[in-house]
Design a protein around this motif. Structure first.
Motif, PDB file in Angstrom:
ATOM      1  N   UNK A 436       0.832  -1.217   0.000  1.00  0.00           N
ATOM      2  CA  UNK A 436       0.000   0.000   0.000  1.00  0.00           C
ATOM      3  C   UNK A 436       0.861   1.260   0.000  1.00  0.00           C
ATOM      4  N   UNK A 437       2.009   1.218   0.664  1.00  0.00           N
ATOM      5  CA  UNK A 437       2.891   2.396   0.699  1.00  0.00           C
ATOM      6  C   UNK A 437       3.464   2.680  -0.690  1.00  0.00           C
ATOM      7  N   UNK A 438       3.835   1.625  -1.420  1.00  0.00           N
ATOM      8  CA  UNK A 438       4.355   1.820  -2.782  1.00  0.00           C
ATOM      9  C   UNK A 438       3.273   2.394  -3.690  1.00  0.00           C
ATOM     10  N   UNK A 439       2.051   1.889  -3.543  1.00  0.00           N
ATOM     11  CA  UNK A 439       0.960   2.336  -4.406  1.00  0.00           C
ATOM     12  C   UNK A 439       0.504   3.757  -4.075  1.00  0.00           C
ATOM     13  N   UNK A 440       0.726   4.195  -2.834  1.00  0.00           N
ATOM     14  CA  UNK A 440       0.353   5.552  -2.411  1.00  0.00           C
ATOM     15  C   UNK A 440       1.575   6.467  -2.290  1.00  0.00           C
ATOM     16  N   UNK A 441       2.655   6.112  -2.991  1.00  0.00           N
ATOM     17  CA  UNK A 441       3.918   6.850  -2.834  1.00  0.00           C
ATOM     18  C   UNK A 441       3.762   8.327  -3.158  1.00  0.00           C
ATOM     19  N   UNK A 442       2.918   8.661  -4.153  1.00  0.00           N
ATOM     20  CA  UNK A 442       2.756  10.080  -4.504  1.00  0.00           C
ATOM     21  C   UNK A 442       2.166  10.869  -3.340  1.00  0.00           C
ATOM     22  N   UNK A 443       1.257  10.234  -2.559  1.00  0.00           N
ATOM     23  CA  UNK A 443       0.684  10.909  -1.387  1.00  0.00           C
ATOM     24  C   UNK A 443       1.720  11.020  -0.264  1.00  0.00           C
ATOM     25  N   UNK A 444       2.446   9.909  -0.005  1.00  0.00           N
ATOM     26  CA  UNK A 444       3.444   9.909   1.074  1.00  0.00           C
ATOM     27  C   UNK A 444       4.568  10.912   0.791  1.00  0.00           C
ATOM     28  N   UNK A 445       4.938  11.063  -0.491  1.00  0.00           N
ATOM     29  CA  UNK A 445       6.062  11.933  -0.847  1.00  0.00           C
ATOM     30  C   UNK A 445       5.766  13.407  -0.592  1.00  0.00           C
ATOM     31  N   UNK A 446       4.480  13.759  -0.408  1.00  0.00           N
ATOM     32  CA  UNK A 446       4.160  15.146  -0.045  1.00  0.00           C
ATOM     33  C   UNK A 446       4.632  15.463   1.371  1.00  0.00           C
ATOM     34  N   UNK A 447       4.752  14.421   2.216  1.00  0.00           N
ATOM     35  CA  UNK A 447       5.045  14.645   3.631  1.00  0.00           C
ATOM     36  C   UNK A 447       6.370  14.017   4.082  1.00  0.00           C
ATOM     37  N   UNK A 448       6.963  13.128   3.267  1.00  0.00           N
ATOM     38  CA  UNK A 448       8.239  12.493   3.615  1.00  0.00           C
ATOM     39  C   UNK A 448       9.369  13.175   2.855  1.00  0.00           C
ATOM     40  N   UNK A 449      10.575  13.160   3.425  1.00  0.00           N
ATOM     41  CA  UNK A 449      11.737  13.746   2.752  1.00  0.00           C
ATOM     42  C   UNK A 449      12.416  12.751   1.815  1.00  0.00           C
ATOM     43  N   UNK A 450      12.220  11.460   2.079  1.00  0.00           N
ATOM     44  CA  UNK A 450      12.828  10.430   1.225  1.00  0.00           C
ATOM     45  C   UNK A 450      12.117   9.112   1.491  1.00  0.00           C
ATOM     46  N   UNK A 451      12.359   8.139   0.606  1.00  0.00           N
ATOM     47  CA  UNK A 451      11.862   6.775   0.790  1.00  0.00           C
ATOM     48  C   UNK A 451      13.047   5.823   0.863  1.00  0.00           C
ATOM     49  N   UNK A 452      12.898   4.774   1.659  1.00  0.00           N
ATOM     50  CA  UNK A 452      13.874   3.672   1.658  1.00  0.00           C
ATOM     51  C   UNK A 452      13.076   2.384   1.480  1.00  0.00           C
ATOM     52  N   UNK A 453      13.349   1.669   0.397  1.00  0.00           N
ATOM     53  CA  UNK A 453      12.557   0.481   0.068  1.00  0.00           C
ATOM     54  C   UNK A 453      13.162  -0.747   0.742  1.00  0.00           C
TER      55      UNK A 453
END
Length: 574
Positions: A436-453
């Motif tokens: 779900x986090x990968x599929x909603x990445x565009x939403x999460x990226x508004x509030x996160x500074x980076x992603x670590x998979x």
């Protein structure tokens, strides 16, 4: 071009690479029968108690010698493992539990075994590989003390010149007593790539395969075998040509490793100028030193679970701060990405009383734990915010599933920063390990500074396969097109808001995966410290535009095997 594992005539078992390398040798089954001491004491209570104290002191002295010997060889990680064993050995709750049993008339050996088994029962069923490793450490200490109480033969085994050792699982003390000059590879029916035996094997340059399954035990002792750990294969009954190819491949790989080591401190970029940060995954201060020695550009994942276990109470804010500050200092200006507590309710830490769960992998893991014990996360966040200088630490939140969780946690982090009088911002990242986090990445990226998979969990949750299950380990492959499509989705979501994406799972250290991850837009790879030189060298041989094109091709394939075949054809292994 590397040799394939074996000709069609050889029979092959498949496992998971725990330490890369190619080896030829004679298979030796390292059978260590379980030691079952008598239950009742043969002497007085005081005599049994003295015997236990004497054995524990002797094991402590053995471990101290092992730490010194490893340090002198420069094997920092190994020294850290045996230092951890000394800490576990001195745990008063363990010794007190054994003494209580002796006072009830039990023998020293039985009492020690039961006290250890009680702690193993707490950790042994854990899905978290780091905590499961503590259970393996305790099994190792059980065996060491029982040997010194006289319940087992401590004589060193005589090995053939080129021995490929096979076992259900190896412990650090097994490897400490070996003549390593005679061992070319380790092969385990069970175990994981993060085990301490795997770490020691990597540092010693010994190839290691894990999760081969019970078929390993059916190969007769003395059989000649070829191990190609990088390809996850053990071939038995090989031809003379297979053996000749494997020997020449082993020599070639040694030369490649030395060349990579010489350039490890330099930055990595593709031939057409795409910069890729190669960082290290660590858990301890010793690991941090190993990361710097191997040329890591920073720490892409600091696992903090060890801060919380084998304690009577949760760590204080100041204990958190001191631990992370020591690591930040050791990194000498490099940044550490520090993951908050990632344990679930499938274990009983003394101060963490949680209800048992039928399926812990889908339960109170990661930041979900804050729903029932917010104090644990709050104290950890306060300790992280106090690390200096301000940019030395970034926060990484595990098991985020949607944007609401992230927004609530960012608000808490901001309020703690104000409490501490901190004016500088702290970067907060999200682990992409739930689909779900990968599929909603565009939403999460508004509030996160980076992603670590976290590709280990992302693969497990996407394919519904436990990668620690030997029967499924080979199929639970992160290069499955479904997993790669989720990686692509995470990168696209991040890019919409100008955020960067790293990979800290096992895929980041897989040479066949690296070109595809780079092609999908990943700009940071975080790997085991000893893998840093090889992954940097791999990146320098790539053309980013080619990686981008072929990664898109990989997304259209139908299986992980097809993806691996594509990668091998386009980017042959060094």
């Amino acid at each position: 071009q590397p040799a394939t594992a074996a000709s069609a005539g050889a029979r092959t078992l498949v496992g998971v690479c725990a330490a890369p390398g190619v080896a030829v040798g004679t298979l030796v089954h390292w059978s260590d029968a379980e030691i079952v001491p008598p239950e009742l004491a043969s002497g007085s209570l005081s005599a049994e108690s003295r015997a236990l104290d004497k054995a524990i002191a002797a094991v402590d002295a053995e471990l101290n010698s092992a730490v010194r010997a490893a340090s002198q060889r420069g094997a920092i990680g190994e020294a850290g493992i045996f230092t951890m064993h000394r800490v576990l050995l001195e745990d008063p709750t363990l010794v007190d539990a054994a003494r209580d049993l002796i006072s009830l008339g039990k023998s020293a050996g039985f009492a020690w075994r039961e006290a250890i088994r009680a702690q193993i029962a707490v950790l042994g069923k854990v899905d978290d590989p780091l905590l499961a490793e503590r259970a393996a450490d305790l099994r190792d200490l059980e065996k060491r003390v029982l040997r010194l109480l006289g319940y087992a033969n401590t004589a060193a085994r005589t090995l053939p010149d080129e021995a490929v050792l096979a076992a259900d699982e190896f412990t650090p003390s097994d490897l400490a007593t070996l003549d390593r000059s005679r061992v070319t590879a380790l092969v385990m029916a069970r175990g994981g790539a993060t085990s301490h035996a795997a770490i020691i094997a990597r540092q010693a340059g010994i190839a290691a395969l894990v999760a081969v399954g019970d078929a390993l035990h059916t190969i007769p002792d003395g059989t000649q075998v070829v191990v190609n750990a990088g390809e996850g294969q053990l071939a038995y009954a090989p031809s003379a040509l297979d053996i000749e190819h494997a020997r020449s491949e082993r020599l070639r790989l040694e030369g490649v490793r030395e060349a990579n080591r010489l350039t490890s401190q330099e930055a990595a970029a593709t031939r057409d100028g795409r910069a890729i940060e190669v960082a290290a995954n660590i858990a301890t201060l010793d690991d941090a030193n190993a990361a710097v020695d191997n040329g890591a550009d920073g720490v892409g994942l600091l696992r903090t679970e060890l801060m919380f276990i084998h304690r009577q109470a949760a760590p204080t804010v100041e204990e958190h701060r001191q631990s992370y500050q020591a690591i930040a200092d050791a990194l000498a200006g490099r940044t550490a990405i520090i993951r908050t507590l990632d344990v679930g309710a499938d274990k009983e830490v003394d101060y963490l009383t949680l209800p048992p769960e039928q399926n812990p992998a889908l339960g109170l893991r990661g930041i979900r734990l804050a729903q029932v014990r917010p104090d644990l996360l709050d104290d950890q966040l306060r300790g992280l915010l106090a690390v200096r200088p301000a940019g030395a630490a970034r926060i990484l939140l595990p098991m985020v599933t949607d944007v609401g969780e992230l927004v609530r946690l960012r608000a808490r982090i901001d309020s703690f920063a104000r409490e501490l009088g901190r004016t500088e911002p702290i970067e907060v990242g999200v682990m992409i390990e739930v689909p779900s986090a990968a599929l909603l990445a565009d939403q999460l990226a508004q509030h996160a500074d980076f992603f670590s998979i976290g590709t280990n969990d992302l693969t497990q949750y996407t394919l519904a396969m436990d990668r620690c299950q030997p029967d499924l380990a080979a199929q639970a492959d992160g290069l499955h097109p479904a997993v790669l499509r989720l990686v692509a989705a995470a990168v696209q979501g991040a890019e919409k808001h100008g955020k960067w994406v790293g990979v800290c799972g096992a895929l980041a250290g897989d040479p066949l995966a690296v070109p595809l991850l780079v092609g999908l837009g990943v700009t940071e790879l975080s790997v085991d410290p000893v893998s840093v030189p090889a992954i940097k060298a791999r990146v320098r041989n790539l053309d980013w535009q080619q990686c981008r094109q072929r990664a898109q091709d990989a997304l259209a394939l139908e299986s992980a095997q097809a993806v691996r075949a594509l990668s091998t054809a386009v980017w042959p292994l060094d």
